[in-house]
Design a protein around this motif. Structure first.
Motif, PDB file in Angstrom:
ATOM      1  N   ASP A   1      18.372 -40.842  35.728  1.00  0.00           N
ATOM      2  CA  ASP A   1      16.943 -40.873  36.061  1.00  0.00           C
ATOM      3  C   ASP A   1      16.311 -42.205  35.684  1.00  0.00           C
TER       4      ASP A   1
ATOM      5  N   THR B   1      17.624 -35.717  30.524  1.00  0.00           N
ATOM      6  CA  THR B   1      18.177 -36.927  31.117  1.00  0.00           C
ATOM      7  C   THR B   1      19.200 -37.513  30.150  1.00  0.00           C
TER       8      THR B   1
ATOM      9  N   PHE C   1      21.018 -36.764  36.257  1.00  0.00           N
ATOM     10  CA  PHE C   1      19.902 -37.159  35.388  1.00  0.00           C
ATOM     11  C   PHE C   1      20.426 -37.866  34.157  1.00  0.00           C
TER      12      PHE C   1
END
Lengths: 133, 184
Positions: free
Chosen positions: A105, B96, B184
């Motif tokens: 991310d 994440t 992630f």
């Protein structure tokens, strides 16, 4: 339109769909209108694949039809198939797409910020050029 | 020997004086052992996490630790994205792979998060006094604790390049992005 890459014995093909995605093999025989017998390095071995799973490359090696795996592998090593493949745009694009999918991310965020910054620069430069011309 | 001098055997467990005429089933014994909530391997003190529900949904936030209640203690930090010290369940969170190196933090438990209950009826009074302002007011203790924690966490965040702007941004999905396919 002239086709340059033919489905023929010895044609190196890159597997782009299915379980063996990302691997490559050499066409050793044809099974029917839609299936190929393909043989490759350790990861894939000798296997029947569908035509639509496969993308043909520019690389072709010299092997007799239906030859043994050992023959295929020595021929591949002799021609340096792996190195040639790594240089093709097909494999490079696939590797880039794979790398992008593995991004986390945070990395995706950083890429997005960099892209917007560069796009902004490009647009402002274009606008300046338009104004001056 | 007399009767009072003789030796008798006495049963250790006497048979009951009463038992029911028909056998009735006894309920199974409750052998439940309360175990602490198992935290996902991907969530570690210092990991950045995306909140999925609540008013702060989509915000990226730093996990401080797992509280004894099993919930995650989380902070924006407040200075960066307005998320205060908050408890969050790990199921409402995407972990994440980014991790922040946190320094030693002061001990925090579940107690400061406990809300005061509604006023209950006093024995003498007829009606419950609900007229007063019972809205939630942040205690000064919490504000002070938030400042203390921020002073420790924010420098750790600033050490990593672009992490502060990352925590300020919200997570969104755009066309072609599918969460089950994303890393992630």
């Amino acid at each position: 339109m002239l086709y340059k890459r033919y489905i023929e014995i010895g044609r190196v093909c890159f597997i782009r769909l299915g379980d063996d995605i990302g691997k490559y093999g050499v066409i050793v025989d044809l099974v029917d209108q839609k299936h190929l017998l393909v043989d490759g390095p350790d990861g894939i071995g000798r296997k029947v694949v569908r035509l639509n799973q496969v993308a043909l490359t520019d690389i072709k090696i010299n092997i007799p039809r239906g030859c043994k795996t050992k023959t295929v592998r020595t021929a591949m090593a002799k021609e340096g198939v792996e190195a040639k493949l790594a240089a093709t745009s097909l494999v490079k694009k696939f590797a880039a797409k794979n790398a992008k999918a593995q991004l986390g991310d945070f990395a995706r965020f950083k890429n997005r910020v960099a892209k917007t910054a560069s796009n902004r620069k490009i647009r402002s430069t274009v606008r300046k050029l338009k104004k001056s011309s | 020997k007399q009767w009072y001098q003789r030796e008798y055997g006495v049963p250790v467990q006497k048979s009951p004086r009463f038992y029911p005429t028909e056998d009735c089933k006894t309920p199974l014994k409750n052998r439940r052992v309360v175990k602490p909530t198992k935290l996902r391997g991907s969530i570690v003190p210092g990991s950045v996490v995306i909140l999925l529900a609540g008013s702060h949904r989509g915000k990226r936030v730093v996990v401080l630790k797992q509280l004894p209640s099993g919930l995650l203690l989380v902070t924006g930090p407040y200075k960066i994205n307005g998320v205060p010290l908050r408890r969050v369940d790990q199921t409402y969170v995407i972990a994440t792979s980014t991790k922040v190196e946190l320094p030693a933090l002061p001990a925090i438990g579940d107690e400061i998060f406990k809300r005061k209950g509604k006023p209950t009826k006093n024995e003498k009074e007829m009606f419950v006094d609900n007229a007063g302002d019972n809205s939630y007011k942040i205690s000064a203790e919490k504000v002070a604790l938030q400042k203390e924690i921020d002073a420790l966490v924010v420098p750790a965040v600033k050490k990593v390049d672009m992490l502060q702007s990352y925590l300020r941004s919200r997570f969104t999905l755009t066309k072609g992005q599918f969460p089950h396919e994303m890393k992630f």
